[in-house]
Design a protein around this motif. Structure first.
Motif, short mmCIF file in Angstrom:
data_model
loop_
_atom_site.label_atom_id
_atom_site.label_comp_id
_atom_site.label_asym_id
_atom_site.label_seq_id
_atom_site.Cartn_x
_atom_site.Cartn_y
_atom_site.Cartn_z
N UNK A 1 8.70 -6.28 -3.88
CA UNK A 1 7.87 -5.95 -5.05
C UNK A 1 7.83 -4.46 -5.38
N UNK A 2 8.91 -3.74 -5.13
CA UNK A 2 8.91 -2.32 -5.42
C UNK A 2 8.80 -2.06 -6.93
N UNK A 3 9.29 -3.03 -7.76
CA UNK A 3 9.28 -2.84 -9.21
C UNK A 3 7.86 -2.72 -9.77
N UNK A 4 6.87 -3.21 -9.01
CA UNK A 4 5.49 -3.11 -9.47
C UNK A 4 4.92 -1.70 -9.33
N UNK A 5 5.65 -0.83 -8.64
CA UNK A 5 5.09 0.48 -8.31
C UNK A 5 5.98 1.66 -8.70
N UNK A 6 7.29 1.53 -8.56
CA UNK A 6 8.18 2.66 -8.84
C UNK A 6 9.31 2.21 -9.77
N UNK A 7 9.84 3.12 -10.56
CA UNK A 7 10.82 2.72 -11.58
C UNK A 7 12.15 2.23 -11.03
N UNK A 8 12.62 2.86 -9.93
CA UNK A 8 13.98 2.58 -9.48
C UNK A 8 14.07 2.61 -7.96
N UNK A 9 14.99 1.79 -7.45
CA UNK A 9 15.24 1.77 -6.00
C UNK A 9 16.69 1.39 -5.77
N UNK B 1 0.83 -1.21 0.00
CA UNK B 1 0.00 0.00 0.00
C UNK B 1 0.86 1.26 0.00
N UNK B 2 1.97 1.22 0.78
CA UNK B 2 2.88 2.37 0.80
C UNK B 2 3.51 2.59 -0.56
N UNK B 3 3.92 1.51 -1.22
CA UNK B 3 4.52 1.62 -2.54
C UNK B 3 3.51 2.14 -3.57
N UNK B 4 2.26 1.68 -3.44
CA UNK B 4 1.22 2.18 -4.34
C UNK B 4 1.01 3.68 -4.14
N UNK B 5 1.11 4.12 -2.88
CA UNK B 5 0.99 5.55 -2.60
C UNK B 5 2.13 6.34 -3.23
N UNK B 6 3.33 5.77 -3.22
CA UNK B 6 4.46 6.44 -3.88
C UNK B 6 4.21 6.55 -5.38
N UNK B 7 3.64 5.50 -5.96
CA UNK B 7 3.32 5.54 -7.39
C UNK B 7 2.32 6.65 -7.71
#
Length: 295
Positions: A96-104, A72-78
């Motif tokens: 699963x950060x790749x599902x939401x933001x381009x780079x980490x 949910x936090x990652x979706x919020x960043x997206x």
């Protein structure tokens, strides 16, 4: 998932950090990245705190989250069009950060691929390393194994201690972060896969216990390596948590572990080829002692 890139707007980043990594945070802000959100882990304030990094985020009117960074936090960043997640000091795995933001990316306090793990600088001193370094790498599913963007190396002194190495590491991390933040696109596109390395886990309490059958040199290295984490002296069934100690070579015929001086302030114990002088100690482990002092 495809992440649309708008080259005309300012690049946006979120960060996980503690006060030890405040300058990583500042490096990206200074390089022109727009801060979106800060993620912090609750701390005891013993060796690391989050007060300064929270204050900096408040100064920048950022959202702050102390609970776990989840889907949910990652979706919020997206939704906030976050381009990059910077991980610098975080106790929880990020999936699963790749599902939401381009780079980490992750900033790690060791010269990867050597010394993967949560807190490797203690082991660096135990292993008598003569050089150390810090690394920025792509966040991967396995801890500390992502492709390396950049590193910064520095020499270690012959009698390095935990506190000096911790400070040197923080300074090197700040310089590395400035370099990465200013040259991010180049480093990201040219990142190199890691070769085989090794992992160092957190130590057990038994590894902090002094064995007085060892030499002055071995005990000195152990005391320097653990520093404010504090070694333990087990004397006559009582555990002393050592806040400060000194060692010296001296020929004697005493059995190792013999207490030759004991007062409310100082304890001197024989080891195989000299003595250990314990000049500051507590019956309480460091975390509890800190909590009592802070009350």
């Amino acid at each position: 998932m495809t992440h649309p890139q708008n080259q005309s707007r300012q690049k946006r980043f979120a960060i996980t950090a503690s006060d030890r990594y405040l300058e990583v945070f500042n490096a990206f802000v200074s390089a022109g990245w727009e801060p979106v959100k800060l993620f912090v882990v609750p701390t005891s304030g013993f060796l690391s705190d989050n007060k300064a990094v929270i204050a900096r985020a408040q100064q920048l009117n950022m959202e702050i989250q102390m609970s776990r960074l989840d889907d949910d936090s990652l979706a919020g960043l997206a939704r906030n069009h976050c381009d990059l997640l910077v991980v610098a000091s975080y106790d929880w795995r990020i999936r699963n950060w790749q599902d939401h933001i381009p780079r980490a990316v992750n900033f790690h306090p060791s010269p990867l691929p050597r010394y993967r793990g949560p807190y490797p600088i203690v082991q660096a001193i135990l292993d008598e390393q003569t050089e150390w370094g810090v690394t920025c790498h792509k966040l991967a599913a396995e801890f500390d194994r992502g492709d390396i963007l950049a590193q910064r190396m520095f020499p270690l002194a012959a009698h390095e201690c935990h506190e000096s190495l911790d400070l040197k590491t923080q300074i090197a991390m700040s310089k590395l972060a400035i370099d990465v933040a200013l040259n991010f696109e180049k480093y990201w596109s040219e990142a190199n896969p890691q070769s085989e390395g090794h992992y160092v886990g957190m130590w057990s309490d038994s590894e902090r216990v002094l064995d007085f059958t060892k030499t002055v040199s071995e005990l000195d290295r152990q005391l320097r390596a653990f520093g404010n984490f504090q070694c333990i002296a087990s004397l006559h069934g009582v555990q002393l948590h050592i806040q400060q100690a000194t060692v010296w070579l001296e020929t004697h015929a005493l059995p190792p572990g013999t207490v030759v001086l004991s007062s409310s302030l100082h304890v001197v114990v024989a080891c195989s080829d000299g003595f250990v002088g314990i000049t500051r100690w507590s019956f309480l482990p460091p975390q509890l002692a800190h909590a009592v002092r802070s009350m």
